[in-house]
Design a protein around this motif. Structure first.
Motif, mmCIF file in Angstrom:
data_model
loop_
_atom_site.group_PDB
_atom_site.id
_atom_site.type_symbol
_atom_site.label_atom_id
_atom_site.label_comp_id
_atom_site.label_asym_id
_atom_site.label_seq_id
_atom_site.Cartn_x
_atom_site.Cartn_y
_atom_site.Cartn_z
ATOM 1 N N ASN A 101 0.823 -1.216 0.000
ATOM 2 C CA ASN A 101 0.000 0.000 0.000
ATOM 3 C C ASN A 101 0.854 1.262 0.000
ATOM 4 N N ARG B 12 0.381 5.168 1.498
ATOM 5 C CA ARG B 12 -0.452 6.001 2.375
ATOM 6 C C ARG B 12 0.115 7.410 2.386
ATOM 7 N N ARG C 237 -5.182 6.511 0.937
ATOM 8 C CA ARG C 237 -4.523 5.199 0.893
ATOM 9 C C ARG C 237 -4.896 4.508 -0.409
ATOM 10 N N THR D 44 -1.529 9.559 -4.590
ATOM 11 C CA THR D 44 -1.984 9.398 -3.204
ATOM 12 C C THR D 44 -1.780 10.683 -2.412
#
Length: 325
Positions: A13, A15, A30, A49
């Motif tokens: 991921n 973030r 995220r 992001t």
């Protein structure tokens, strides 16, 4: 008003968090980490992001005064890029980070750290005592550490300090680490390695009974911890993991003399009683210097992104006395 940002680039991921000068979060985002086909695609995912976090905060990215990045490695610090990341497809050879983020926010104040160094910055910043000597250890798919010693965050000349998972704990070298070397702490106790280690223990003593799916394609470390107290092999494996973890942590304590050792990472966070508590019990008998406080991070999965933000707020240090305001 000044705004600051933190970014966590992991293998799974991405973030991002945007905050006011006192650290109050006002925007988050995220996304899944792009799988390529090139590093530029990952860079674009990071920028996307961060833009979304700015949008959530209701500000233009150019309003960001400084940003911190906690990322998988290894790094080319001169270029401000990740090079040949192990947990992303082979087609991804370089992921530019500091330059593109700097261009997005219109500021040269961009701090790049590996994820465990970002972790210790976050732990230091949020700790009650804001200690000058502490270590953050992650036990997850791999094992690594971020170190603050005498008030200085240790990066190493190439940004890759703290690779304690690649310290040798077993001189017999019975298991090969993902890096290709033998006997490393990570080769026994990381989430990725535990299934192979449990299979080795089963081969060593075929009389040990077990319900673990040793030959199953989906056998994971979670299966071992889930059967704690119910399965002979699982219990034996957890005992042996405690042995190697205690050796690894003892080496870290003797190397850096921390006041606090804080654990994070999925293996430690989800199995504190089975992973961290045994280390507390054993290390006290193994350390010849002062025994530090051994704890689990209160920041959970957010420790890296919070550390990246704390880096931006404190000129890369996590020292609350250096809040930019």
């Amino acid at each position: 008003m000044a705004y600051y940002a933190g970014v966590d680039l992991g293998a799974t991921n991405v973030r991002a968090i945007v905050a006011e000068a006192d650290g109050t979060a006002i925007g988050v985002s995220r996304r899944s980490t792009p799988r390529g086909p090139t590093g530029i695609h990952v860079t674009e995912g990071v920028l996307r992001t961060l833009r979304e976090a700015c949008g959530d905060a209701g500000i233009d990215p150019k309003g960001i005064t400084a940003a911190g990045i906690g990322s998988i490695g290894p790094f080319d610090l001169a270029e401000g890029a990740v090079i040949d990341p192990a947990n992303l497809p082979d087609s991804i050879d370089r992921i530019p980070l500091t330059g593109p983020v700097s261009k997005l926010i219109g500021s040269d104040d961009v701090y790049l750290h590996n994820d465990t160094i970002a972790g210790v910055i976050g732990e230091r910043f949020h700790a009650d005592r804001n200690p000058d000597d502490m270590v953050y250890i992650t036990i997850s798919s791999g094992i690594g550490a971020g170190v603050c010693c005498d008030g200085e965050i240790m990066h190493g000349w190439d940004g890759n300090a703290g690779e304690v998972g690649h310290c040798v704990v077993d001189p017999r070298g019975r298991l090969t680490c993902g890096c290709g070397r033998e006997g490393h702490w990570e080769a026994y106790c990381s989430g990725n390695a535990i299934p192979d280690y449990v299979r080795l223990l089963a081969e060593d003593d075929p009389t040990i009974t077990t319900e673990l799916p040793l030959e199953g394609p989906d056998f994971t470390a979670k299966d071992v911890f889930d059967l704690a107290g119910e399965d002979e092999l699982a219990d034996y494996a957890i005992e042996q993991l405690a042995h190697w973890n205690a050796i690894g942590v003892t080496n870290v304590i003797h190397s850096f003399a921390p006041i606090v050792v804080s654990f994070g990472g999925a293996v430690a966070l989800h199995n504190e009683e089975l992973v961290v508590d045994p280390v507390r019990e054993r290390v006290a008998e193994m350390v010849m210097t002062n025994v530090p406080e051994i704890r689990v991070t209160d920041l959970g999965d957010d420790v890296v992104v919070e550390g990246a933000l704390a880096s931006a707020l404190t000129d890369g240090t996590g020292d609350r006395r250096r809040l930019r305001g």
